[in-house]
Design a protein around this motif. Structure first.
Motif, PDB file in Angstrom:
ATOM      1  N   UNK A  25       0.843  -1.194   0.000  1.00  0.00           N
ATOM      2  CA  UNK A  25       0.000   0.000   0.000  1.00  0.00           C
ATOM      3  C   UNK A  25       0.878   1.244   0.000  1.00  0.00           C
ATOM      4  N   UNK A  26       0.392   2.335  -0.603  1.00  0.00           N
ATOM      5  CA  UNK A  26       1.067   3.621  -0.497  1.00  0.00           C
ATOM      6  C   UNK A  26       0.726   4.244   0.859  1.00  0.00           C
ATOM      7  N   UNK A  27       1.515   5.230   1.321  1.00  0.00           N
ATOM      8  CA  UNK A  27       1.179   5.884   2.595  1.00  0.00           C
ATOM      9  C   UNK A  27      -0.246   6.450   2.614  1.00  0.00           C
ATOM     10  N   UNK A  28      -0.683   7.053   1.519  1.00  0.00           N
ATOM     11  CA  UNK A  28      -2.044   7.605   1.475  1.00  0.00           C
ATOM     12  C   UNK A  28      -3.087   6.498   1.589  1.00  0.00           C
ATOM     13  N   UNK A  29      -2.848   5.380   0.928  1.00  0.00           N
ATOM     14  CA  UNK A  29      -3.778   4.262   1.021  1.00  0.00           C
ATOM     15  C   UNK A  29      -3.821   3.702   2.437  1.00  0.00           C
ATOM     16  N   UNK A  30      -2.654   3.580   3.058  1.00  0.00           N
ATOM     17  CA  UNK A  30      -2.608   3.077   4.432  1.00  0.00           C
ATOM     18  C   UNK A  30      -3.354   3.999   5.384  1.00  0.00           C
ATOM     19  N   UNK A  31      -3.209   5.302   5.158  1.00  0.00           N
ATOM     20  CA  UNK A  31      -3.868   6.261   6.037  1.00  0.00           C
ATOM     21  C   UNK A  31      -5.383   6.182   5.880  1.00  0.00           C
ATOM     22  N   UNK A  32      -5.855   6.098   4.640  1.00  0.00           N
ATOM     23  CA  UNK A  32      -7.293   5.980   4.400  1.00  0.00           C
ATOM     24  C   UNK A  32      -7.834   4.677   4.978  1.00  0.00           C
ATOM     25  N   UNK A  33      -7.110   3.591   4.789  1.00  0.00           N
ATOM     26  CA  UNK A  33      -7.531   2.311   5.356  1.00  0.00           C
ATOM     27  C   UNK A  33      -7.573   2.369   6.874  1.00  0.00           C
ATOM     28  N   UNK A  34      -6.591   3.029   7.476  1.00  0.00           N
ATOM     29  CA  UNK A  34      -6.558   3.147   8.928  1.00  0.00           C
ATOM     30  C   UNK A  34      -7.776   3.894   9.452  1.00  0.00           C
ATOM     31  N   UNK A  35      -8.190   4.932   8.755  1.00  0.00           N
ATOM     32  CA  UNK A  35      -9.392   5.666   9.173  1.00  0.00           C
ATOM     33  C   UNK A  35     -10.604   4.744   9.214  1.00  0.00           C
TER      34      UNK A  35
END
Length: 260
Positions: free
Chosen positions: A29-39
């Motif tokens: 995952x990209x950092x942005x994808x990881x952040x969205x998934x974490x939310x």
């Protein structure tokens, strides 16, 4: 006949670690994808509290970070609507405004160069525990990633939008990965988004266990040496990554729009 019965515990641990590193593969995952998934993962994990709470992670240049736009709940965050801001919270990319409380994240980033992700939320059980002005007690095997790794700020300094609160919270955090904020909520840090996400989930679970156990009797401590051993066994980049991937798969089944 089994050929591992003669091995010591440390030898078995080393063997298992090698197997995990060789055989378990994580998503890229990209950092942005990881952040969205974490939310979405945190929303499903009971961290929703309206618009309260923030999540940030450093970008590639490290002097800016991604965060969610103020006005959107964790269940509305996607890869595409994240913002990129600097340490003055100036918008550099995206549409919207960052949460003003992100200011205290910048104090932690400056104090802790190894930290790449910060999560601050007000989940139910953590918030209830924070009202008692008592620290988090780790007395269960599953919660040992937080053993001797969760600081406590026993007095509420007010809304965290000023530099004063940033200095107070970052100082109280010290070199720990997590902190319980009295009359407020929680903050966790991670070298990776995956690490921070899992610590956030664990902290709410730990608070729930503590409150439940307190109703039944006196919480008994666990041996420090064994707790530290368990802390280190579970706190590895590989375990963070593969465990995060499980929660990400579950989140994507519930929130297929997350990675728009």
């Amino acid at each position: 006949m089994a050929d591992t019965l003669h091995l010591t515990k440390s030898e078995i641990v080393a063997r298992s670690t090698q197997q995990m590193n060789q055989q378990l593969h994580e998503q890229t995952w990209t950092p942005r994808q990881k952040l969205a998934l974490t939310c979405r993962i945190l929303f499903d994990g009971g961290h929703d509290s309206g618009l309260a709470g923030q999540i940030t992670c450093r970008t590639e240049d490290r002097d800016t970070f991604y965060t969610q736009p103020f006005g959107r709940g964790f269940d509305e965050i996607t890869h595409g609507n994240l913002l990129r801001v600097d340490h003055d919270l100036k918008l550099l990319d995206g549409k919207g405004m960052p949460n003003p409380a992100n200011r205290f994240h910048t104090w932690v980033y400056r104090a802790r160069p190894e930290v790449n992700c910060i999560i601050h939320t007000h989940p139910l059980h953590v918030s209830a525990l924070s009202m008692l002005e008592v620290p988090l007690v780790v007395s269960h095997m599953d919660m040992t990633p937080l053993y001797d790794d969760c600081a406590f700020l026993e007095k509420w300094p007010g809304i965290p939008v000023g530099n004063e609160e940033g200095e107070i919270i970052s100082t109280a955090l010290g070199d720990k990965r997590a902190i319980l904020l009295a009359h407020h909520g929680m903050l966790v840090t991670g070298k990776t988004v995956e690490e921070a996400c899992l610590l956030a989930l664990l902290m709410e679970r730990a608070a729930q266990l503590q409150l439940t156990a307190m109703q039944a009797g006196t919480i008994q401590p666990i041996p420090p040496a064994l707790a530290n051993e368990a802390h280190d066994w579970t706190s590895t980049a590989k375990r963070h990554a593969v465990t995060f991937d499980y929660y990400a798969r579950r989140a994507l089944r519930r929130h297929p729009d997350c990675l728009d």
